[in-house]
Design a protein around this motif. Structure first.
Motif, short mmCIF file in Angstrom:
data_model
loop_
_atom_site.label_atom_id
_atom_site.label_comp_id
_atom_site.label_asym_id
_atom_site.label_seq_id
_atom_site.Cartn_x
_atom_site.Cartn_y
_atom_site.Cartn_z
N MET A 47 -21.31 -45.42 13.92
CA MET A 47 -21.63 -44.17 14.61
C MET A 47 -22.82 -43.41 14.04
SD MET A 47 -19.68 -44.19 17.16
CE MET A 47 -20.40 -42.66 17.73
N LYS A 50 -26.09 -43.22 15.74
CA LYS A 50 -26.04 -42.70 17.11
C LYS A 50 -25.84 -41.19 17.17
CE LYS A 50 -23.89 -47.06 18.56
NZ LYS A 50 -22.72 -47.71 19.20
N GLU A 77 -14.60 -44.88 18.67
CA GLU A 77 -16.01 -45.04 19.02
C GLU A 77 -16.24 -44.58 20.46
OE1 GLU A 77 -19.41 -48.55 19.54
OE2 GLU A 77 -17.41 -49.04 18.76
N LEU A 81 -18.42 -41.26 21.60
CA LEU A 81 -19.58 -41.50 22.46
C LEU A 81 -19.46 -40.71 23.77
CD1 LEU A 81 -20.23 -45.32 21.97
CD2 LEU A 81 -21.66 -43.41 21.19
N LYS A 85 -22.04 -37.76 25.12
CA LYS A 85 -22.57 -37.74 26.48
C LYS A 85 -22.27 -36.40 27.15
CE LYS A 85 -22.28 -40.25 30.89
NZ LYS A 85 -21.64 -41.40 31.59
#
Length: 276
Positions: A47, A50, A77, A81, A85
């Motif tokens: 992670m 990101k 994960e 994520l 978003k």
């Protein structure tokens, strides 16, 4: 067992006991089993490249997503994520720069005090919140975004306190329900909106509230409370405590948690003014 060993064991026990009672220390949030530590290391490796902000790369932030999925690496994960978003879509990084004066006037909340452990405390009073009016006037989406802002603000304060060296990882939310009524707060679309807020909290701020306290709650709220409980994860359900209209009971509870000069009279304290 010699005297030194006995003392060491006692100190370890006392230290452990204090962490459990405190419930907010960074150390207890990051106390992991060997298996969990290995999962954390893998999670960080996946992670960190990101993540857009440094605070997100800290274990104290990452562990909340692991705990929310019971340390399922793949689910954690995906969960994080999805949150990244959402934050991008909702422009959460600039949400505090928006003009919220209309919401602050019609739906005030306060986050200007701390409890005895140093945790930020959010307070709000139901009489100040006309949810049905927000629906009728087409403002309910803005109200829900405003609530996301409140959760993000509380978490931001926690991070600020951590940078100042305070041993804090969560906040407290206290809602005074004394003026709750089914017309303004319990209409079908009102209930849907309340459940949307719960869903957003669970999806985007999991495990960040140490306590969610509803005080001076009338019996009419109980059917809605049941729906709210069912929408919560077990850990949030455990944090939720609902107290009826017995001021002696819930005021004592609040004053055990928070100094009187940090609470306004509605909550049993002596604080005379709210911030403008």
């Amino acid at each position: 067992m010699n005297l030194i060993t006995i003392c060491a064991v006692l100190l370890l026990f006392i230290g452990y006991h204090e962490f459990v009672v405190d419930g907010v220390a960074v150390e207890i949030d990051l106390r992991l089993t060997d298996k969990q530590k290995k999962i954390m290391d893998k999670f960080k490796q996946i992670m960190i490249p990101k993540l857009p902000h440094n605070y997100m790369k800290e274990e104290i932030y990452l562990v909340r997503w692991l705990r929310a999925t019971d340390f399922d690496l793949k689910k954690s994960e995906e969960f994080l994520l999805q949150n990244l978003k959402w934050r991008k879509q909702q422009k959460m990084d600039v949400i505090h720069k928006e003009d919220w004066s209309d919401m602050q006037h019609d739906f005030p909340y306060y986050i200007d005090v701390v409890d005895k452990k140093g945790q930020p405390v959010i307070t709000a009073i139901s009489r100040d919140w006309d949810i049905r009016n927000a629906i009728v006037t087409g403002r309910i989406r803005r109200v829900l975004r405003y609530l996301d802002k409140a959760m993000d603000e509380a978490n931001g304060l926690v991070r600020t306190f951590q940078l100042e060296g305070q041993n804090v990882t969560q906040f407290i939310l206290i809602l005074h329900m004394g003026n709750f009524n089914l017309f303004q707060h319990g209409c079908p679309r009102c209930i849907t909106s309340i459940l949307e807020f719960v869903e957003s909290y669970e999806n985007h701020f999991p495990g960040t509230a140490d306590r969610i306290l509803l005080v001076n709650t009338p019996p009419a709220f109980e059917p809605i409370a049941q729906l709210v409980r069912e929408a919560m994860t077990p850990s949030t359900r455990e944090a939720l405590k609902i107290y009826g209209n017995e001021p002696k009971v819930w005021k004592k509870l609040l004053l055990d948690l928070i100094d009187a000069d940090q609470l306004t009279p509605e909550f049993g304290g002596t604080k005379s003014e709210k911030p403008s």
